[in-house]
Design a protein around this motif. Structure first.
Motif, PDB file in Angstrom:
ATOM      1  N   LYS A 273      12.066  -4.095   1.862  1.00  0.00           N
ATOM      2  CA  LYS A 273      11.132  -2.989   1.660  1.00  0.00           C
ATOM      3  C   LYS A 273       9.710  -3.533   1.732  1.00  0.00           C
ATOM      4  CE  LYS A 273      13.991   0.081  -1.201  1.00  0.00           C
ATOM      5  NZ  LYS A 273      15.226  -0.732  -1.283  1.00  0.00           N
ATOM      6  N   PHE A 274       8.790  -2.684   2.154  1.00  0.00           N
ATOM      7  CA  PHE A 274       7.404  -3.107   2.338  1.00  0.00           C
ATOM      8  C   PHE A 274       6.481  -2.059   1.743  1.00  0.00           C
ATOM      9  CE2 PHE A 274       3.505  -3.637   4.948  1.00  0.00           C
ATOM     10  CZ  PHE A 274       3.257  -4.970   4.667  1.00  0.00           C
ATOM     11  N   TYR A 275       5.385  -2.517   1.118  1.00  0.00           N
ATOM     12  CA  TYR A 275       4.464  -1.611   0.444  1.00  0.00           C
ATOM     13  C   TYR A 275       3.016  -2.013   0.719  1.00  0.00           C
ATOM     14  CZ  TYR A 275       8.679  -0.916  -2.383  1.00  0.00           C
ATOM     15  OH  TYR A 275       9.968  -0.670  -2.804  1.00  0.00           O
ATOM     16  N   GLU A 276       2.146  -1.012   0.734  1.00  0.00           N
ATOM     17  CA  GLU A 276       0.703  -1.236   0.654  1.00  0.00           C
ATOM     18  C   GLU A 276       0.290  -0.907  -0.766  1.00  0.00           C
ATOM     19  OE1 GLU A 276      -0.805   1.301   3.693  1.00  0.00           O
ATOM     20  OE2 GLU A 276      -0.890  -0.296   5.170  1.00  0.00           O
ATOM     21  N   ALA A 277      -0.550  -1.740  -1.368  1.00  0.00           N
ATOM     22  CA  ALA A 277      -0.888  -1.549  -2.774  1.00  0.00           C
ATOM     23  C   ALA A 277      -2.372  -1.783  -3.013  1.00  0.00           C
ATOM     24  CB  ALA A 277      -0.063  -2.503  -3.637  1.00  0.00           C
ATOM     25  N   THR A 278      -2.845  -1.187  -4.107  1.00  0.00           N
ATOM     26  CA  THR A 278      -4.158  -1.481  -4.650  1.00  0.00           C
ATOM     27  C   THR A 278      -3.937  -1.818  -6.115  1.00  0.00           C
ATOM     28  OG1 THR A 278      -4.660   0.751  -5.460  1.00  0.00           O
ATOM     29  CG2 THR A 278      -5.157   0.275  -3.142  1.00  0.00           C
ATOM     30  N   ARG A 279      -5.015  -2.036  -6.835  1.00  0.00           N
ATOM     31  CA  ARG A 279      -4.851  -2.312  -8.261  1.00  0.00           C
ATOM     32  C   ARG A 279      -4.168  -1.154  -8.993  1.00  0.00           C
ATOM     33  NH1 ARG A 279      -9.689  -5.068  -7.581  1.00  0.00           N
ATOM     34  NH2 ARG A 279      -9.649  -7.189  -8.391  1.00  0.00           N
ATOM     35  N   TYR A 280      -4.349   0.046  -8.511  1.00  0.00           N
ATOM     36  CA  TYR A 280      -3.921   1.209  -9.260  1.00  0.00           C
ATOM     37  C   TYR A 280      -2.745   1.957  -8.643  1.00  0.00           C
ATOM     38  CZ  TYR A 280      -8.579   0.222 -10.970  1.00  0.00           C
ATOM     39  OH  TYR A 280      -9.685  -0.422 -11.462  1.00  0.00           O
ATOM     40  N   SER A 281      -2.243   1.500  -7.508  1.00  0.00           N
ATOM     41  CA  SER A 281      -1.216   2.282  -6.836  1.00  0.00           C
ATOM     42  C   SER A 281      -0.366   1.419  -5.915  1.00  0.00           C
ATOM     43  CB  SER A 281      -1.865   3.403  -6.028  1.00  0.00           C
ATOM     44  OG  SER A 281      -2.734   2.850  -5.063  1.00  0.00           O
ATOM     45  N   ILE A 282       0.784   1.981  -5.556  1.00  0.00           N
ATOM     46  CA  ILE A 282       1.679   1.336  -4.606  1.00  0.00           C
ATOM     47  C   ILE A 282       2.268   2.422  -3.705  1.00  0.00           C
ATOM     48  CG2 ILE A 282       3.545   1.406  -6.316  1.00  0.00           C
ATOM     49  CD1 ILE A 282       4.724  -1.091  -4.941  1.00  0.00           C
ATOM     50  N   THR A 283       2.276   2.156  -2.396  1.00  0.00           N
ATOM     51  CA  THR A 283       2.715   3.152  -1.429  1.00  0.00           C
ATOM     52  C   THR A 283       3.743   2.538  -0.480  1.00  0.00           C
ATOM     53  OG1 THR A 283       0.510   4.144  -1.483  1.00  0.00           O
ATOM     54  CG2 THR A 283       1.958   4.791   0.336  1.00  0.00           C
ATOM     55  N   PRO A 284       4.973   3.096  -0.423  1.00  0.00           N
ATOM     56  CA  PRO A 284       5.978   2.561   0.502  1.00  0.00           C
ATOM     57  C   PRO A 284       5.552   2.765   1.953  1.00  0.00           C
ATOM     58  CG  PRO A 284       6.975   4.034  -1.122  1.00  0.00           C
ATOM     59  CD  PRO A 284       5.493   4.217  -1.224  1.00  0.00           C
ATOM     60  N   VAL A 285       5.878   1.806   2.797  1.00  0.00           N
ATOM     61  CA  VAL A 285       5.617   1.889   4.227  1.00  0.00           C
ATOM     62  C   VAL A 285       6.958   1.820   4.960  1.00  0.00           C
ATOM     63  CG1 VAL A 285       4.486   0.828   6.213  1.00  0.00           C
ATOM     64  CG2 VAL A 285       3.368   0.797   3.975  1.00  0.00           C
TER      65      VAL A 285
END
Length: 384
Positions: A142-154
């Motif tokens: 699984k792969f994700y894009e993230a910031t300090r406040y969030s995570i989003t599946p790609v």
């Protein structure tokens, strides 16, 4: 869901029309708020308020209907509202409509002008606080894009093998179990009797990881963000050997990624990634302070905006939640200021942000207490 890219940002920032509407709302990812349609109701209330402002400004009913048609359709799209992140940005004009579900915590805001309001998108555009997470097992990836406040599946099913057997064959499982049992026991690798099997197994795992690395290569090299890997510890050394990405974080999130949910994975990955985040911002802030009060920096908006158009600005620090209204006369290279927003002026901070990015500079939204020179809402570090 992927973040907005540079070409999409520039498409928005360069669009002009007599009437452009930008709407920002925070959104909920799940829970009873989503079941109760809180997100769609929020957009609906923002659109009602915006429609009234358009009417008060003398915009025709026909034009309002053209702007509102795709917004109304979005409000009624139940499937869309089931897949949200932290914020929604909507941009609508006659003959133009775009929406972005982003991991950015927007404050509710509506902007009506001759251009779109893109300043709140800046955190999604720069590399400040963003990183990738790769959760890899022999049976799943699984792969994700993230910031300090969030995570989003790609979605990467079309880029990488979903499990090792797809790459090396389905006779692998029994040997894999033996290999894993030995290495998870904590002892150093020793080969007794089954050395060939052990060596073959490691080679096949490496082959699988190379296929993942190769599949992700074009995608992750677009932004060159830190990559945090979550996997069992015994696999990470093999992954590092197969990896070709130059921003791989050297520390692993240990354990089976399936032992926690997505938010738990994000929390663990953030602890690993934190030392690598905001490095560029800190360097630019440090440089500004070192060069403060010299010809290489300024906090005067009347000087900054002409310099942006001339390509002189390297980095722009804009106070978050601040606003400055006025106009810029490009021919005379002169900035005029207004006390309030009206039909004859624009957001000078929005103008500064989008033009700096268009000219290849960096833009950071900064809270007031962290601005290099707090007496101004915008500070510029020049190229030199």
């Amino acid at each position: 869901m992927s973040l907005i890219n540079e070409s999409e940002f520039k498409k928005l920032s360069q669009f002009e029309n007599e009437t452009c509407v930008s709407i920002f709302i925070p959104t909920e990812r799940g829970g009873k708020e989503v079941l109760n349609e809180k997100n769609s109701k929020h957009l609906h209330s923002q659109w009602i308020e915006t429609r009234k402002k358009l009417k008060d400004q003398g915009v025709s009913d026909e034009k309002i209907a053209k702007i509102g048609k795709p917004i109304d359709a979005l409000i009624e799209n139940r499937d869309f509202w089931r897949h949200q992140s932290d914020g929604l940005a909507v941009f609508s004009a006659p003959g133009f409509f775009e929406k972005y579900t982003l991991p950015v915590n927007f404050e509710p805001y509506t902007y009506i002008s001759e251009e779109f309001y893109v300043k709140p998108l800046v955190p999604a555009m720069n590399d400040d606080g963003k990183f990738y997470i790769l959760a890899v097992q022999l049976e799943d990836v699984k792969f994700y894009e993230a910031t300090r406040y969030s995570i989003t599946p790609v979605e990467i099913d079309d880029l990488t093998p979903s499990r090792l057997e797809e790459r090396v064959g389905f006779d692998f499982k029994e040997r894999s179990l033996q290999f894993r049992t030995q290495h998870e026991g904590g002892a150093k690798t020793q080969f007794h009797g089954h050395g060939d099997d052990q060596g073959d197994t490691k080679k096949e795992i490496k082959q699988y990881f190379r296929a993942i690395d190769d599949g992700l290569k074009d995608y992750i090299n677009r932004e060159n963000l830190p990559l945090v890997v979550s996997c069992q510890d015994y696999l990470f050394s093999i992954y590092k050997d197969a990896n070709t990405y130059n921003q791989l974080v050297d520390e692993v999130v240990k354990g089976n990624p399936n032992d926690t949910d997505m938010l738990g994975l994000h929390e663990k990955a953030l602890q690993v990634a934190e030392p690598y985040l905001s490095e560029k911002r800190h360097e630019k802030l440090k440089k500004y302070k070192e060069l403060s009060k010299t010809e290489n920096t300024t906090s005067a908006i009347s000087d900054i905006i002409p310099a942006i158009y001339q390509g002189k600005v390297d980095t722009l620090f804009i106070e978050n939640r601040a606003e400055v209204w006025g106009r810029y006369d490009h021919d005379k290279m002169k900035v005029s200021f207004s006390d309030n927003h009206n039909n004859s002026n624009t957001s000078l901070l929005n103008l500064a942000a989008k033009k700096t990015i268009e000219m290849g500079g960096d833009v950071y939204l900064v809270e007031h207490e962290f601005m290099p020179e707090k007496e101004s809402e915008v500070n510029a570090l020049f190229r030199f």
